[in-house]
Design an enzyme around this catalytic site. Structure first.
Site, PDB file in Angstrom:
ATOM      1  N   SER A 214       0.827  -1.205   0.000  1.00  0.00           N
ATOM      2  CA  SER A 214       0.000   0.000   0.000  1.00  0.00           C
ATOM      3  C   SER A 214       0.868   1.264   0.000  1.00  0.00           C
ATOM      4  O   SER A 214       1.681   1.444  -0.885  1.00  0.00           O
ATOM      5  CB  SER A 214      -0.962  -0.058   1.189  1.00  0.00           C
ATOM      6  OG  SER A 214      -2.053   0.801   1.013  1.00  0.00           O
ATOM      7  N   ASP A 342      -9.250  -4.214  -6.207  1.00  0.00           N
ATOM      8  CA  ASP A 342      -8.798  -3.483  -5.012  1.00  0.00           C
ATOM      9  C   ASP A 342      -9.580  -2.179  -4.870  1.00  0.00           C
ATOM     10  O   ASP A 342      -9.556  -1.334  -5.764  1.00  0.00           O
ATOM     11  CB  ASP A 342      -7.303  -3.181  -5.131  1.00  0.00           C
ATOM     12  CG  ASP A 342      -6.684  -2.719  -3.815  1.00  0.00           C
ATOM     13  OD1 ASP A 342      -7.327  -1.953  -3.085  1.00  0.00           O
ATOM     14  OD2 ASP A 342      -5.541  -3.114  -3.531  1.00  0.00           O
ATOM     15  N   HIS A 371      -8.227  -5.326  -0.894  1.00  0.00           N
ATOM     16  CA  HIS A 371      -7.035  -4.589  -0.480  1.00  0.00           C
ATOM     17  C   HIS A 371      -6.382  -5.331   0.683  1.00  0.00           C
ATOM     18  O   HIS A 371      -6.964  -5.464   1.762  1.00  0.00           O
ATOM     19  CB  HIS A 371      -7.393  -3.163  -0.049  1.00  0.00           C
ATOM     20  CG  HIS A 371      -6.183  -2.295   0.176  1.00  0.00           C
ATOM     21  ND1 HIS A 371      -5.367  -1.880  -0.853  1.00  0.00           N
ATOM     22  CD2 HIS A 371      -5.635  -1.782   1.314  1.00  0.00           C
ATOM     23  CE1 HIS A 371      -4.391  -1.129  -0.376  1.00  0.00           C
ATOM     24  NE2 HIS A 371      -4.521  -1.074   0.946  1.00  0.00           N
TER      25      HIS A 371
END
Length: 429
Positions: A214, A342, A371
């Site tokens: 991320s 995602d 995610h």
């Protein structure tokens, strides 16, 4: 744009619900395991392995090397129940993925601006591993750290292969000390650069690698692009990278994504609250009340982050902090793994053409995963993400290609702690 953290108001409910959910899903888990074993048997009987499977998007000049990966000999199969909804998979992983027990030894590293970051090493590895063991630096997502399930699963898998692992906890994360009126940002690579140099000095005979998730992935790829052919790392992996922060910000405020936005804003406020006195009386464009009471990540970035790092506005910050612009300058082997569904790192933000044009880069996009979810593979639904075996197979392939020769130019220097570090603190988790 960030790594999802479990919203604290529901943490107790999640802990009570997880054992019951494990019991309910046990028959499905056993059925899926049998299917996997059966699939392996067919491969062993001489049938052609399904690679690359049509469910996976694979791009990059070196995509052929994936044919040798055991973990990719089967198509991507999301665990039943969760495959149909990206939010279900994302939240399920955040709430119920198992948390391995790890004993850490903490090292606090002082930065040139008098700040500090915390490095969490596996306790005892100094004695257990040889001095030339490869080192993997892990970069969690926004507000994430060594306490996160996805970080610990990756750590243990790498450690089981004989790798030395260290978690880089950014300022304020995982109880890392905050000593100045500055946290960290999507564009700031200074702390990572110092961490890499520090690890190289400590282990001069080792090759150093990094993996980020991320926001941590965004910072890592920006670092690789800035270092270009001078990069000290031997290889890297980026997962759930938002890549284009403008696009990610657009999607972050749509529909159910507001839940993630509020959860991350809560985490940011909690970190800020612990260190609020450092930010009292700041001059200039700071809007401390807005940051302290942020309902969204954008509020926090507008009130504090973009000012701390010299951006004119939060939109200026996002547009100039995206790692999509860095891909073309990456000069070491880089694997990027994304999920097509995602909700926080949109698929349309992936710089596919730049990845294809760079001979050092490789892209895998799974059809599901959410995610930081990827509830699939041998250990689904409560074990490690589907990505972990692929990450280690890639890194070991690169390490074998590179050989045991370290890229560090100070190979003959004694191992020790650089002058920039401060005494160790112990933390057992």
């Amino acid at each position: 744009m960030a790594a999802l953290q479990t919203p604290s108001p529901f943490a107790g409910t999640a802990r009570r619900f997880a054992p019951r959910l494990r019991y309910l899903l046990l028959p499905t888990t056993m059925s899926l395991s049998s299917s996997i074993v059966s699939s392996r048997s067919r491969d062993g009987d001489g049938e052609q392995p399904l690679l690359p499977h049509s469910s996976l998007e694979i791009a990059g000049a070196r995509r052929g090397l994936l044919a040798g990966f055991d973990s990719l000999r089967r198509p991507y199969r999301a665990f039943p129940v969760f495959a149909s909804n990206r939010h279900v998979e994302t939240i399920f992983a955040a709430f119920t993925r198992s948390l391995p027990t790890v004993a850490f030894r903490r090292e606090c590293l002082r930065t040139p601006d008098d700040g500090a970051v915390a490095l969490d090493w596996v306790s005892g590895d100094d004695r257990a591993l040889p001095g030339d063991a490869p080192v993997l630096i892990l970069l969690p997502g926004l507000t994430g750290g060594s306490q996160d399930t996805y970080v610990r699963h990756m750590l243990l898998r790498a450690r089981s292969k004989g790798w030395r692992v260290v978690v880089f906890n950014s300022r304020g994360c995982a109880n890392s000390p905050v000593t100045t009126a500055k946290f960290y940002s999507a564009s700031f690579t200074g702390d990572l650069r110092q961490v890499v140099d520090h690890v190289l000095t400590r282990y001069p005979q080792s090759n150093i690698y990094a993996a980020g998730w991320s926001l941590g992935a965004n910072i890592l790829v920006r670092y690789l692009g800035e270092e270009t052919d001078k990069c000290s790392l031997s290889g890297a992996v980026s997962m759930c990278n938002p890549f284009n922060l403008v696009i990610a910000d657009e999607d972050f405020h749509k529909g159910f994504n507001n839940i993630y936005d509020r959860a991350l804003a809560n985490s940011l406020r909690a970190i800020f609250k612990k260190h609020a006195l450092l930010f009292e009386g700041l001059d200039g464009e700071y809007d401390i009340p807005k940051a302290a009471n942020a309902k969204t990540v954008r509020d926090f970035d507008e009130g504090l982050t973009r000012v701390s790092f010299g951006f004119r506005s939060v939109d200026d910050y996002y547009s100039n902090s995206s790692s999509s612009d860095s891909i073309k300058n990456v000069s070491i082997p880089l694997l990027c793994i994304q999920a097509d569904n995602d909700p926080i790192a949109p698929s349309r933000g992936i710089p596919r053409e730049d990845i294809k044009a760079n001979p050092n880069c490789l892209l895998i996009v799974t059809p599901e995963g959410g995610h930081l979810g990827w509830v699939a593979g041998d250990e689904a639904p409560f074990g490690c993400p589907w990505t972990d075996p692929i990450v280690m197979e890639f890194l070991e392939h690169v390490h074998n290609e590179t050989g045991s020769t370290s890229k560090n130019s100070v190979a003959n220097e004694p191992q020790g702690v650089p002058k920039t570090s401060v005494p160790h603190l112990s933390e057992h988790v």
